[in-house]
Enzyme design. Structure first.
Site, PDB file in Angstrom:
ATOM      1  N   CYS A   1       0.862  -1.180   0.000  1.00 16.46           N
ATOM      2  CA  CYS A   1       0.000   0.000   0.000  1.00 16.46           C
ATOM      3  C   CYS A   1       0.900   1.232   0.000  1.00 16.46           C
ATOM      4  O   CYS A   1       2.117   1.116   0.092  1.00 16.46           O
ATOM      5  CB  CYS A   1      -0.951   0.001   1.183  1.00 16.46           C
ATOM      6  SG  CYS A   1      -0.187   0.324   2.781  1.00 16.46           S
ATOM      7  N   GLY A   2       0.297   2.384  -0.078  1.00 21.18           N
ATOM      8  CA  GLY A   2       1.059   3.624  -0.168  1.00 21.18           C
ATOM      9  C   GLY A   2       2.086   3.806   0.934  1.00 21.18           C
ATOM     10  O   GLY A   2       3.244   4.112   0.673  1.00 21.18           O
TER      11      GLY A   2
END
Length: 97
Positions: free
Chosen positions: A8-9
């Site tokens: 994820c980010g």
């Protein structure tokens, strides 16, 4: 055993959620996996060492090099949908064996 990475980010919350969901689905399907979770920036550098990468659909482009080297990259529209995760595992992992 499949080596899987969830990205994820930031590498914190979303990747941990994806990890728990995919772990549950792989177990349901009887597939042995080793799952790591991390940020996209870390995962980009590691992805070629894994069999499968899970991330949001928006981040899938970050793994073009890994995909070109044979890593399966699965983009998810709904990170919480076990139905979507299971469908994509069956389409991209189980049916590719």
């Amino acid at each position: 055993m499949l080596k899987v990475i969830a990205a994820c980010g930031s590498g914190m919350g979303s990747s941990q959620i994806i990890k728990m969901k995919i772990e549950k689905i792989f177990k349901k399907l009887g597939i042995s996996v080793q799952i790591h979770h991390s940020s996209v920036s870390e995962a980009k550098n590691l992805a070629s060492n894994y069999d499968v990468v899970f991330c949001s659909e928006a981040l899938k482009g970050n793994f073009a090099n890994a995909a070109a080297n044979g890593t399966i990259v699965i983009g998810l529209k709904n990170l919480l949908s076990e139905q979507e995760i299971e469908q994509k595992i069956i389409e991209n992992v189980v049916n590719k064996k």
